[in-house]
Design an enzyme around this catalytic site. Structure first.
Site: not given
Ligand code: GLU
Length: 426
Positions: A69, A72, A194, A246, A264
């Site tokens: 993430s 992003k 993604y 988050y 994550v």
């Molecule tokens: N690949 C993870 C997902 O989309 C990334 C989530 C993250 O890092 O928050 O579930």
């Protein structure tokens, strides 16, 4: 030599943070795909990249991990650059969601995901880039991540395959968004790109350079490339500040006070705007999904150095170096340094306090030691010149040649010339 000393000083600080927070063994590894569950729970690295592009690191800062993430904000920056804020926000909101990062929640009526830092919003963001198909879409994503990092990046194919095998929830989000009109490309394409985006390999120094690029208004301080325009960097930082950690985002903003993003795999970036980017990697995550050790290390860094965004001390050097009235027709106010709102307000206040008694009097504003004036400072200075002139005062100005302060003042090359002018003017 200068560099080695700096590495010792700043590197030692990071090493100290690694030592102090490395002992905390709490938290759990992300386990939704096997490769992440195999990460070394003891790994811990920190890196800091200054606005000048100097890189510092400690601990396991060169271990590679998948960006997840942390990608992003950077893809969001590309979408904002390409489409502008108005168009991007038609498809993706900018509010903290208050729900899990992979929640299936879209705004009633518009079908918009809450923000670009949660999965749905990130998939919609990746899906809105102009591209002919998945290859071009991913090439564009990889290219912008590399330009932020200052080097070409690759994908961890094993993590990509695992993401793709287990990504039904993300695919479902893509289909729902397509059905409600907020996804601009085919849902399978958005989801697959993604997954690859999440699987891009970086180390802690790479993501610290990416964070430093946001700190420097979109200019990568290592390569010198303006990756995105400055207003875009500001918009991205604003969304990171409210949505980047988050469901721990509110607590993070309260206690650490810096725009940030975590992922994550245990990576976290944080930005001290105008100063530096900092990053950490340590896989065990807290209940909100943020790296336990990196969160506590960055919290200490922010506390010790007063980095909280809301903590904004006044400029330390005196702004007004002279402010006097000669008992008759002449008043003089001199200022120095970089002027922002606070500093310029001091100048304006000093002018008000020493206006000459006699009319018509003269005011000399000596700004030749002012090194910089931002938009707020220029507006205040123009205002005080206009206000003084409208009371009948003659205003003489000694200023840097590139300071445009209106035409209400007579400009002089030096203080002596201005005082000589004042003696005869009027
Ligand atoms: N690949 C993870 C997902 O989309 C990334 C989530 C993250 O890092 O928050 O579930």
């Amino acid at each position: 030599m200068a560099r080695e000393i700096a590495s010792e000083v700043v590197g030692e600080l990071l090493t100290e943070l690694c030592r102090a927070h490395g002992a905390d063994a709490s938290g759990d590894l992300a386990a939704y795909i096997p490769p992440l569950a195999l990460a070394d729970p003891g790994a811990f690295g920190l890196a800091l990249v200054s606005r000048e592009g100097h890189r510092y690191q400690a601990g396991d800062a060169e271990i590679r991990f998948t960006i997840q993430s942390v990608s992003k904000p950077f893809v969001y920056a590309l979408a904002l650059t390409e489409l502008g804020l108005a168009e991007v926000t038609r498809h993706v909101g900018t509010e903290p969601s208050g729900e899990a990062f992979n929640a299936i929640s879209l705004e009633p009526g518009t079908g918009r995901p809450a923000n670009p830092m949660i999965n749905a919003g990130a998939i919609a963001t990746t899906g809105m880039l102009a591209a002919e198909g998945p290859e071009e879409r991913f090439t564009r994503v990889l290219d912008v991540l590399g330009r932020f990092a200052g080097r070409g990046l690759d994908v961890d194919e094993e993590v990509y395959r695992a993401e793709a095998q287990t990504g039904d929830r993300n695919r479902a989000l893509a289909h729902l968004m397509r059905a409600s009109g907020s996804l601009r490309c085919p849902p399978t394409e958005a989801a697959e790109v993604y997954f690859r985006q999440c699987a891009v390999l970086v180390d802690t120094v790479d993501v610290a350079v990416m964070a430093a690029t946001l700190a420097a208004g979109g200019l990568n301080p290592v390569t010198g490339e303006q990756v995105v325009p400055e207003p875009v960097a500001v918009q991205v930082l604003a969304v990171m500040a409210t949505c980047g950690m988050y469901d721990g985002s509110g607590e993070w903003l309260l206690r650490v006070g810096l725009p940030a993003k975590s992922g994550v795999s245990g990576g976290v970036i944080a930005v001290s705007p105008g100063r530096f980017g900092v990053a950490g990697y340590s896989p065990p995550l807290d209940a909100a999904g943020n790296s336990v050790r990196v969160v506590s290390a960055l919290r200490e860094l922010s506390d010790r150095f007063g980095l909280h965004l809301m903590h904004n001390p006044a400029p330390s050097a005196p702004t007004v170096t002279e402010a006097w009235r000669d008992g008759g027709r002449l008043a003089l106010v001199a200022a120095q340094g970089a002027l922002d709102f606070t500093a310029a307000e001091r100048v304006v206040h000093a002018v008000g306090a020493c206006l000459p008694d006699e009319q018509p009097g003269c005011l000399v504003l000596d700004l030749h030691r002012v090194t910089d004036a931002d938009a707020a400072a220029l507006a205040l200075l123009r205002g005080v010149i206009a206000a003084a002139a409208s009371t009948g005062l003659l205003v003489g100005l000694v200023a840097a040649p590139d300071m445009t302060l209106g035409d209400r003042a007579t400009v002089h090359d030096s203080r002596d010339a201005a005082i000589a002018w004042a003696a005869t003017a009027g």
